[in-house]
Design a protein around this motif. Structure first.
Motif, PDB file in Angstrom:
ATOM      1  N   PHE C  79       0.812  -1.210   0.000  1.00 47.81           N
ATOM      2  CA  PHE C  79       0.000   0.000   0.000  1.00 47.81           C
ATOM      3  C   PHE C  79       0.853   1.271   0.000  1.00 47.81           C
ATOM      4  CE2 PHE C  79      -2.725   3.220   2.002  1.00 47.81           C
ATOM      5  CZ  PHE C  79      -3.746   3.209   1.074  1.00 47.81           C
ATOM      6  N   PRO C  80       1.870   1.373   0.869  1.00 48.98           N
ATOM      7  CA  PRO C  80       2.697   2.595   0.819  1.00 48.98           C
ATOM      8  C   PRO C  80       3.410   2.742  -0.526  1.00 48.98           C
ATOM      9  CG  PRO C  80       3.147   1.328   2.793  1.00 48.98           C
ATOM     10  CD  PRO C  80       2.318   0.464   1.926  1.00 48.98           C
ATOM     11  N   GLU C  81       3.779   1.644  -1.153  1.00 52.03           N
ATOM     12  CA  GLU C  81       4.494   1.732  -2.420  1.00 52.03           C
ATOM     13  C   GLU C  81       3.641   2.335  -3.520  1.00 52.03           C
ATOM     14  OE1 GLU C  81       7.533   1.146  -2.875  1.00 52.03           O
ATOM     15  OE2 GLU C  81       7.986   0.181  -0.967  1.00 52.03           O
ATOM     16  N   THR C  82       2.361   2.005  -3.464  1.00 55.25           N
ATOM     17  CA  THR C  82       1.533   2.401  -4.594  1.00 55.25           C
ATOM     18  C   THR C  82       1.019   3.821  -4.462  1.00 55.25           C
ATOM     19  OG1 THR C  82      -0.283   1.360  -3.440  1.00 55.25           O
ATOM     20  CG2 THR C  82       0.768   0.092  -5.177  1.00 55.25           C
ATOM     21  N   ARG C  83       1.332   4.481  -3.355  1.00 53.05           N
ATOM     22  CA  ARG C  83       0.860   5.850  -3.211  1.00 53.05           C
ATOM     23  C   ARG C  83       1.950   6.802  -3.682  1.00 53.05           C
ATOM     24  NH1 ARG C  83      -3.430   6.475  -0.464  1.00 53.05           N
ATOM     25  NH2 ARG C  83      -2.868   8.596   0.063  1.00 53.05           N
ATOM     26  N   GLN C  84       1.520   7.837  -4.297  1.00 53.95           N
ATOM     27  CA  GLN C  84       2.426   8.910  -4.730  1.00 53.95           C
ATOM     28  C   GLN C  84       3.616   8.374  -5.502  1.00 53.95           C
ATOM     29  OE1 GLN C  84       3.199  10.238  -0.879  1.00 53.95           O
ATOM     30  NE2 GLN C  84       1.319  11.403  -0.706  1.00 53.95           N
ATOM     31  N   ARG C  85       3.350   7.385  -6.301  1.00 54.26           N
ATOM     32  CA  ARG C  85       4.344   6.906  -7.254  1.00 54.26           C
ATOM     33  C   ARG C  85       5.642   6.453  -6.613  1.00 54.26           C
ATOM     34  NH1 ARG C  85       2.881   8.129 -12.822  1.00 54.26           N
ATOM     35  NH2 ARG C  85       0.709   8.570 -12.467  1.00 54.26           N
ATOM     36  N   THR C 164      -2.747  -1.058 -12.831  1.00 54.47           N
ATOM     37  CA  THR C 164      -3.010   0.317 -13.263  1.00 54.47           C
ATOM     38  C   THR C 164      -4.464   0.526 -13.664  1.00 54.47           C
ATOM     39  OG1 THR C 164      -1.998  -0.450 -15.299  1.00 54.47           O
ATOM     40  CG2 THR C 164      -0.731   1.070 -13.933  1.00 54.47           C
ATOM     41  N   ALA C 165      -5.084  -0.485 -14.263  1.00 55.06           N
ATOM     42  CA  ALA C 165      -6.457  -0.297 -14.742  1.00 55.06           C
ATOM     43  C   ALA C 165      -7.425  -0.886 -13.740  1.00 55.06           C
ATOM     44  CB  ALA C 165      -6.636  -0.988 -16.088  1.00 55.06           C
ATOM     45  N   TRP C 166      -8.512  -0.184 -13.497  1.00 58.31           N
ATOM     46  CA  TRP C 166      -9.415  -0.649 -12.433  1.00 58.31           C
ATOM     47  C   TRP C 166     -10.073  -1.969 -12.797  1.00 58.31           C
ATOM     48  CZ3 TRP C 166     -14.521  -1.611 -13.112  1.00 58.31           C
ATOM     49  CH2 TRP C 166     -15.121  -1.049 -14.234  1.00 58.31           C
ATOM     50  N   MET C 209       3.807 -14.057 -11.636  1.00 57.49           N
ATOM     51  CA  MET C 209       2.985 -13.095 -12.362  1.00 57.49           C
ATOM     52  C   MET C 209       3.169 -11.674 -11.828  1.00 57.49           C
ATOM     53  SD  MET C 209      -0.268 -11.730 -11.626  1.00 57.49           S
ATOM     54  CE  MET C 209      -0.784 -10.378 -12.651  1.00 57.49           C
ATOM     55  N   LEU C 210       3.565 -11.543 -10.540  1.00 58.34           N
ATOM     56  CA  LEU C 210       3.657 -10.229  -9.908  1.00 58.34           C
ATOM     57  C   LEU C 210       4.604  -9.285 -10.658  1.00 58.34           C
ATOM     58  CD1 LEU C 210       3.688 -10.619  -6.066  1.00 58.34           C
ATOM     59  CD2 LEU C 210       1.958  -9.707  -7.565  1.00 58.34           C
ATOM     60  N   PHE C 211       5.534  -9.853 -11.399  1.00 59.24           N
ATOM     61  CA  PHE C 211       6.481  -9.045 -12.152  1.00 59.24           C
ATOM     62  C   PHE C 211       5.768  -8.159 -13.179  1.00 59.24           C
ATOM     63  CE2 PHE C 211      10.239  -8.700 -14.951  1.00 59.24           C
ATOM     64  CZ  PHE C 211      11.121  -8.274 -13.983  1.00 59.24           C
ATOM     65  N   LEU C 212       4.657  -8.677 -13.676  1.00 59.12           N
ATOM     66  CA  LEU C 212       3.950  -8.007 -14.770  1.00 59.12           C
ATOM     67  C   LEU C 212       3.378  -6.637 -14.371  1.00 59.12           C
ATOM     68  CD1 LEU C 212       3.234  -8.731 -17.733  1.00 59.12           C
ATOM     69  CD2 LEU C 212       1.069  -9.557 -16.881  1.00 59.12           C
ATOM     70  N   PRO C 213       2.580  -6.557 -13.288  1.00 55.24           N
ATOM     71  CA  PRO C 213       2.056  -5.234 -12.925  1.00 55.24           C
ATOM     72  C   PRO C 213       3.157  -4.245 -12.576  1.00 55.24           C
ATOM     73  CG  PRO C 213       1.460  -6.877 -11.293  1.00 55.24           C
ATOM     74  CD  PRO C 213       1.980  -7.608 -12.461  1.00 55.24           C
ATOM     75  N   VAL C 214       4.263  -4.760 -12.018  1.00 53.96           N
ATOM     76  CA  VAL C 214       5.372  -3.852 -11.702  1.00 53.96           C
ATOM     77  C   VAL C 214       5.898  -3.227 -12.988  1.00 53.96           C
ATOM     78  CG1 VAL C 214       7.643  -3.668 -10.669  1.00 53.96           C
ATOM     79  CG2 VAL C 214       5.991  -5.236  -9.713  1.00 53.96           C
ATOM     80  N   MET C 215       6.104  -4.091 -13.984  1.00 49.50           N
ATOM     81  CA  MET C 215       6.622  -3.560 -15.242  1.00 49.50           C
ATOM     82  C   MET C 215       5.617  -2.620 -15.879  1.00 49.50           C
ATOM     83  SD  MET C 215       9.458  -4.662 -15.162  1.00 49.50           S
ATOM     84  CE  MET C 215      10.151  -4.101 -16.716  1.00 49.50           C
ATOM     85  N   ARG C 216       4.340  -2.937 -15.701  1.00 47.79           N
ATOM     86  CA  ARG C 216       3.322  -2.048 -16.260  1.00 47.79           C
ATOM     87  C   ARG C 216       3.390  -0.692 -15.582  1.00 47.79           C
ATOM     88  NH1 ARG C 216      -0.549  -5.768 -18.224  1.00 47.79           N
ATOM     89  NH2 ARG C 216      -1.110  -6.525 -16.167  1.00 47.79           N
ATOM     90  N   ALA C 217       3.598  -0.734 -14.242  1.00 50.66           N
ATOM     91  CA  ALA C 217       3.677   0.531 -13.520  1.00 50.66           C
ATOM     92  C   ALA C 217       4.914   1.307 -13.948  1.00 50.66           C
ATOM     93  CB  ALA C 217       3.720   0.257 -12.019  1.00 50.66           C
ATOM     94  N   ARG C 219       6.792   0.991 -16.958  1.00 47.40           N
ATOM     95  CA  ARG C 219       6.862   1.383 -18.357  1.00 47.40           C
ATOM     96  C   ARG C 219       5.597   2.063 -18.828  1.00 47.40           C
ATOM     97  NH1 ARG C 219      10.304  -3.014 -20.272  1.00 47.40           N
ATOM     98  NH2 ARG C 219      12.283  -2.535 -19.273  1.00 47.40           N
ATOM     99  N   GLY C 220       4.542   1.950 -18.036  1.00 45.87           N
ATOM    100  CA  GLY C 220       3.278   2.483 -18.503  1.00 45.87           C
ATOM    101  C   GLY C 220       2.634   1.471 -19.420  1.00 45.87           C
ATOM    102  N   GLY C 221       1.582   0.857 -18.965  1.00 41.05           N
ATOM    103  CA  GLY C 221       0.974  -0.206 -19.764  1.00 41.05           C
ATOM    104  C   GLY C 221      -0.236   0.304 -20.510  1.00 41.05           C
ATOM    105  N   ASP C 222      -0.956  -0.644 -21.056  1.00 46.47           N
ATOM    106  CA  ASP C 222      -2.193  -0.299 -21.752  1.00 46.47           C
ATOM    107  C   ASP C 222      -3.308  -0.156 -20.738  1.00 46.47           C
ATOM    108  OD1 ASP C 222      -3.153  -3.615 -22.603  1.00 46.47           O
ATOM    109  OD2 ASP C 222      -1.837  -2.852 -21.041  1.00 46.47           O
ATOM    110  N   GLN C 223      -4.387   0.332 -21.173  1.00 47.03           N
ATOM    111  CA  GLN C 223      -5.519   0.459 -20.261  1.00 47.03           C
ATOM    112  C   GLN C 223      -6.392  -0.749 -20.330  1.00 47.03           C
ATOM    113  OE1 GLN C 223      -6.391   2.756 -17.836  1.00 47.03           O
ATOM    114  NE2 GLN C 223      -4.214   2.957 -18.146  1.00 47.03           N
TER     115      GLN C 223
END
Lengths: 222, 424, 223, 429
Positions: C79-85, C164-166, C209-217, C219-223
């Motif tokens: 949770f702290p990681e995902t706040r304020q980038r 990144t995408a809800w 699989m956890l590696f994937l959302p990190v990379m998305r965060a 590099r900026g992934g698709d929506q």
């Protein structure tokens, strides 16, 4: 001023409200579908009799919904404010602080109450479609305390999030947990029938808990 | 790394989706049918059918379709409804030349139910060896349990978790005298105190021979039952019945079911065709005149009636209306080329069993094509090249819509720029 | 560098770990006292009969602990990681993400396994005092899938928080919940004995699989 | 500003009281869990052979003990032989049933037919949680009881709802209510008792209490409702009635009146047989009734004491016995418990089912505990702050709540903290 407060809370709470209602309704949809299939398969009286005799709770998945609602509402409402002290700004507005906190608590509590009320109403609607009136009444009396558990959880989670001393946070957490477990004690159908008023009063009184934590939060000491 | 991680995500999503989506689908789409039971009447020498419909109404028919009322039905089955007939004073004195003694009926009427689920399942390998000749009428759970470990049988007292040395030696010696090879593979019994007497345990030893253990007055009696039984023993269902007609049922690994006769343990294969113990339920009813085997499963109900010398008297087979309609099964084939099952019919264990759908080739092919098409559209909409991540096409080709959802969830490989969209 | 990273995670997690350790201890005390009382009021044969024949699990309530550990540690770590980038800040450390992410995730999982493992060992100890090893083995078999469920919830919390995408969050949460249900629906101690390795494999795929959302965060992934 | 300080004050008190409440629920429970000991309730039978009560119980270390009321011990076989009418299956199997007992000839059929057992538990007093009943057919041709198409509940009259249409069955409702009023029933229905299961040998219908306190008997006979006035008057208000369908058909069941007495409702002319049970309290005591060929045995009691009474066939007492039981807590532990906890909050209804919320105060020994924690708190105060003095509300917390107040003070969840500058009553803060 008050309207601005309420609007700000609503902005935060609407997601909690939506998410919780969606979750609850999808669960009720499943329950309703299960009942529909059961009643389509055979005569109704054996199912009624089975419920009366064995006291089967077809809706037991809703047991922790109240707790979840209280917890989610408290987190959504207080968490964005506490780490960077956004609430402090609000407490220093030219507005009586405790009344300000009162409005916040009221908004949160109303969210919990409305979501849980909606769930109860929808559940009773489903129940009355399949079961006669005494069952509907007992189901209502059974679910109500489960939903009431949301209020102490909301209040104590709020108090724990606002408070600054870690020890107190933990203690508030334990109090909230134990209070909730009083409401969730498995007492069978309509187990709380005689004492529902007392428990309800207790739950409403618990809503006063966050004020003193807010005061401590504002002072930042003690 | 990202590549692996992405396919790990796809794999995870596939497993969960293939478990839950078909389950939800059948929960919604499976139909219902009336509860049906077939009985053989020795009085009319024909089959009777009892049907209970969704409104709770009972229908009674003969096999020719003649409607009966409840009273006729009951009086045609004197052994099953003896209590009623005796109360009305309408119990026939003889049926097919055999005298009926109502007070002795409990000794000769026996009902045995077999379910595929009981073939295998998680259990704790400790045996309560009851006292079979205690002198008291009611059976009691003993104060110690038996474990058959590597080289011996051991008794553990329940009150203090101690091994009873003397008793262990006594039983181990009895096992060895009977030619038992340690350790035991499996042990079967009906462990309950609600039975008229105790027949102890049937134990399969390391070499596949079956032994029978009874404790009488604290002394072990171990008898070899079956040696070199070629099909192999899969399951023994022990049935204590006051009539002592048979020890119970024995299921072998080739799908055969046998009755294990009392007292010589001889096996009589049951005259059942098309019976698959892994999927079907079996009911064996015995009355003073006939044996009556009902097999239920695979959308059919078949009954075989034999006399007490196991010669088949009559057979009947009824096709039941299918629970899963053809259109629903086509829809299943279209959406789900396979499914993963956690629970299986012939075991109490939870597994992850992959089962491919073999019906409706066309529907399956169409489903996969539809999934491929949707994926192409999605890539196009996202402005992605079709050549990106070529293994995706393999996933889609094998998994159809599961693959589509899993790939949508996993998304594209992060960091790859979409291709420039050309102006149309 | 790695030690510093590990230390940072420890600083973040020490309070939740402390509280969870206390909770675990309390639950062990409760399990011990409850078992003592159970043994006192019921005859020993009856108790063993329940455990062996009816395959009751008096320890069922304690098995929730790994799941609680996983959820709490997952939320408090990510949770702290995902706040304020701050995740992006983390990823711009002079260290390859191929080392960094496994270290961070590994730290979290290590603590989940440590806490839940110690708790499980305590349970095993309590039951081993009174019962033969067959019953204790049953307890271990019942405990293992719950351990996997704890790891699943840890990864699930991390994944839901990082996405990144809800809609991806919602779908991910549903998938993780489904798998959690699959892991906790056994009604008998050794229900998963034949297939646990497969469930372990699926859990492992969730970890990878956890590696994937990190990379998305990053590099900026698709929506 | 008044509202402000009111909010703060009430908030502080709410927190403090909820902490006390939670502790008063949880701590005694934990104490009990740690120190409770238990022994199964002994099983009492009357021996018509020896004219004594025989007990089968267990010692604290789990050994089974068979003894009679004088304390003489027996083995299991002797125990069964002494009470042959209960263990008749064993005794007949051993061929050792005496030919006559007390001058009555014993045959297997007579023993089997004379045998009946039922139980009463205090939680039966409460109304069933889902008050919905089926009106079974009591004179069916077939021996299996079958559920009807309707179920009913009481709402002034009796209301029937059909399970097929899921609508009120107006015809049935009217028929039944007509049958009731023809029998002289005065609406509304006050209470209704019956046994709704189909797993019983036959059906005896329902008993209904009307507005005037009379008792009516409702059954369905060949599809038609039949209602009879039982004519039972003058035994006090009926609090509970249970229908115990049994093959013996000696009585319909039993009833408990609000004066705590226990009666049997006989099948001949609805005669009421009142049993004279010494110290019987239906709210706390369970009861077992055992009928055999030669008489009736009633065993009742609670956790502290157990009573046994033997009645003859004409329900006159023949023999009685009472015994103290092993307490759930040893005397030392229970003294410590009442010293530690000045009161306990019970959230479970004690004997009935369901939830409750009430205070159970301990006896006077709890003052010792309160004093102890007062002193302990002063010592700690001295150690931390260098002075013994504390404020008024702290004293009040300690005096009122004992150990709970002590913990509240220790972790400082107490109210009224905001008086920063002011001096308190004892001069120091």
């Amino acid at each position: 001023m008050i309207r601005a407060f309420i609007f700000k809370e609503w902005l935060k709470l609407r997601w909690a409200f939506l998410g919780l209602s969606l979750l609850g309704f999808s669960f009720l949809l499943f329950t309703g579908h299960g009942l529909y299939r059961e009643f389509a398969a055979g005569p109704a009286v054996p199912i009624w009799q089975n419920l009366v005799e064995r006291q089967v709770m077809f809706f037991s998945g809703l047991k922790y919904f109240g707790v979840l609602a209280g917890l989610v509402t408290a987190l959504v409402q207080w968490l964005p404010d506490t780490p960077n002290r956004g609430l402090r700004l609000q407490l220093h507005l030219p507005f009586p602080q405790m009344q300000g906190v009162g409005i916040l608590v009221l908004c949160g509590a109303l969210t919990v109450i409305v979501v849980c009320g909606l769930m109860i109403a929808a559940l009773l609607l489903i129940t009355q479609y399949f079961f006669p009136w005494p069952v509907v009444r007992s189901v209502g009396l059974t679910v109500f305390p489960w939903m009431l558990a949301g209020l102490p959880v909301y209040a104590m989670a709020g108090a724990a999030l606002l408070d600054i001393s870690l020890l107190r946070r933990v203690i508030y957490g334990i109090i909230g947990w134990q209070m909730a477990s009083l409401y969730l004690a498995g007492c069978g159908y309509a187990g709380f029938e005689g004492v529902l008023g007392l428990y309800g009063l207790m739950a409403l009184l618990m809503l006063f808990a966050p004020f003193i934590s807010a005061e401590r939060f504002k002072r930042g000491t003690l | 790394m990202t590549f692996f991680s992405r396919y790990a995500a796809v794999f995870f999503a596939l497993v969960v989706l293939a478990t839950f989506l078909p389950r939800f689908f059948w929960q919604a789409a499976e139909g219902q049918r009336n509860r049906l039971a077939i009985f053989y009447s020795s009085v009319s020498e024909g089959f009777l059918i009892h049907e209970l419909d969704a409104y709770g109404q009972n229908f009674y028919r003969t096999e020719e379709g003649r409607e009966l009322d409840q009273k006729d039905f009951v009086s045609l089955l004197p052994f099953r409804y003896a209590r009623d007939l005796v109360r009305w004073g309408e119990m026939p004195e003889t049926i097919q030349g055999v005298a009926v003694e109502p007070e002795k009926l409990p000794l000769s009427v026996q009902n045995v139910f077999f379910r595929p689920r009981s073939l295998d399942g998680p259990e704790i390998p400790l045996c309560f060896v009851m006292e079979a000749a205690s002198g008291f009428v009611d059976l009691e759970m003993p104060g110690e349990v038996m474990r058959i470990s590597g080289r011996q049988a051991e008794f553990i007292r329940t009150s203090d978790n101690r091994v009873l040395k003397e008793k262990s030696l006594l039983f181990t010696a009895a096992f060895e005298r009977a030619g038992f090879h340690f350790p035991a593979q499996k042990a079967w019994a009906r462990t309950s105190t609600r039975k008229p007497f105790d027949w102890g345990w049937f134990i399969l030893d390391a070499e596949g021979s079956l032994f029978h253990l009874i404790q009488a007055k604290g002394q072990p009696q171990v008898r070899p039952v079956l040696k070199d039984f070629a099909p192999g023993i899969r399951y023994v269902q022990v049935e204590e019945h006051p009539g002592r007609h048979a020890y119970g049922l024995l299921v072998d690994w080739k799908g055969g079911v046998h009755r294990m006769n009392y007292p010589d343990y001889s096996l009589t294969p049951l005259p059942l065709k098309e019976f698959n113990p892994s999927e079907m339920r079996l009911t064996w009813r015995r009355d003073p005149l006939v044996h009556h085997y009902t097999v239920e499963g695979g959308d059919a109900l078949s009954v075989t009636v034999t006399d007490h010398r196991d010669a088949v008297i009559r057979e009947i087979r009824m096709d039941l209306p299918p629970l899963r309609s053809e259109s629903a099964r086509k829809a299943e084939a279209f959406f789900f080329p396979f499914r993963i099952m956690q629970g299986v019919p012939d075991s109490g264990y939870l597994t992850l069993r992959l089962s491919w759908n073999h019906d409706f080739l066309l529907a399956r092919a169409l489903g996969i094509l539809a999934a491929l098409g949707s994926f192409v559209l999605w890539r196009h909409w996202q402005g992605r090249s079709l050549k990106e991540s070529p293994a995706d096409w393999l996933v889609l080709g094998v998994c159809g819509f599961f693959g589509l959802f899993a790939l949508l969830w996993a998304g594209h490989v992060p960091g790859q720029k979409p291709v420039e969209r050309r102006a149309v | 560098m790695l030690r510093a990273l590990f230390y940072k995670e420890w600083i973040k997690l020490r309070w939740p770990i402390g509280i969870l350790a206390l909770l675990g201890l309390a639950s062990l005390v409760q399990a011990g006292l409850g078992l003592r009382y159970l043994a006192a009021i019921r005859e020993s044969t009856e108790l063993w009969e329940g455990l062996i024949l009816k395959q009751q699990m008096p320890y069922g309530g304690q098995l929730v602990f790994p799941a609680v550990c996983g959820l709490v540690l997952g939320v408090s770590q990510w949770f702290p990681e995902t706040r304020q980038r701050s995740l992006r800040l983390l990823l711009h450390l002079p260290l390859s993400e191929k080392i960094l992410i496994p270290v961070v995730v590994g730290t979290g999982l290590l603590f989940v396994c440590l806490l839940a493992g110690l708790h499980g060992l305590g349970l095993v100890f309590i039951y081993a005092l009174r019962f033969p090893h067959e019953i204790v083995t049953g307890l271990v078999w019942a405990w293992l899938p719950h351990m996997l469920a704890g790891m699943t919830l840890y990864c699930g919390a991390a994944m839901v928080l990082m996405e990144t995408a809800w809609w991806r969050r919602v779908m991910g949460a549903c998938l993780v919940y489904g798998f959690f249900k699959m892991l906790t629906s056994g009604g008998q101690p050794a229900a998963y004995a034949q297939s646990l390795w497969m469930y372990g494999l699926v859990t492992l795929s969730l970890v990878i699989m956890l590696f994937l959302p990190v990379m998305r965060a990053k590099r900026g992934g698709d929506q | 500003m008044i509202i402000e300080s009111f909010f703060k004050k009430i908030s502080g008190w709410v927190l403090c009281l909820s902490a006390v409440l939670v502790m008063a629920v949880v701590l005694p429970r934990m104490f009990d869990l740690a120190f409770r000991q238990g022994a199964p309730t002994p099983f009492i039978l009357y021996s018509p052979v020896k004219d004594l009560f025989f007990l089968s119980g267990s010692t604290p270390d789990g050994q089974r003990v068979y003894r009679d009321e004088t304390g003489r011990q027996y083995d299991r076989m002797e125990f069964m032989m002494a009470t042959p009418l209960f263990w008749y299956r064993n005794v007949f199997a051993w061929n050792s049933m005496p030919e006559t007992i007390q001058g009555v000839l014993i045959t297997r059929e007579a023993v089997e037919e004379g045998y009946q057992v039922f139980r009463y538990r205090p939680q039966d007093l409460k109304e069933p949680p889902v008050p919905l009943w089926p009106l079974l057919e009591s004179a069916s041709e077939f021996s299996d009881l079958r559920l009807p198409e309707t179920m009913f509940w009481k709402d002034g009259g009796l209301v029937f709802e059909n399970g097929l249409t899921r609508k009120k069955d107006l015809e049935m409702t009217e028929k039944v209510n007509n049958a009731l009023s023809e029998a002289g029933f005065s609406f509304p229905v006050k209470a209704l008792w019956g046994n709704s299961t189909t797993r019983k040998p036959h059906d005896d219908g329902y008993f209904i209490r009307d507005a005037e306190g009379s008792l009516f008997h409702l059954r369905q006979v060949r599809g038609e409702p039949v209602c009879m006035d039982t004519g039972i008057r003058g035994i006090g208000e009926i609090r509970h009635l249970a229908v115990t369908e049994d093959r013996r058909r000696e009585f319909y069941g039993y009833l408990v009146t609000d004066d705590g007495r226990f009666h049997l409702l006989m099948q001949e002319n609805y005669r009421v047989e009142s049993l004279d049970l010494k110290d019987f309290d239906p709210e706390t005591m369970g009861l077992i009734f055992m009928a055999d060929l030669l008489g009736r045995t009633v065993v009742y009691g609670d956790e502290e004491k157990i009573y046994a009474l033997r009645l003859g066939l004409d329900y006159h007492p023949v023999h009685s016995y009472e015994e103290e039981r092993i307490q759930g807590l040893s005397s030392g532990a229970s003294r410590v418990r009442s010293m530690l906890f000045p009161f306990v909050v019970q959230t479970r209804a004690e004997y009935g089912r369901g939830a409750d919320l009430r205070l159970d105060f301990s006896d006077h020994t709890s003052f010792a505990g309160i004093l102890f924690f007062l002193v302990l708190f002063m010592v700690i105060r001295k150690w931390w702050k260098g002075t013994f003095f504390f404020r008024l509300h702290e004293a009040a917390l300690l005096f009122l709540f004992g150990i709970y107040g002590f913990f509240v003070l220790l972790v400082q969840i107490y109210p009224c903290f905001e008086k920063k500058g002011q001096k308190s009553l004892f001069g120091l803060r």
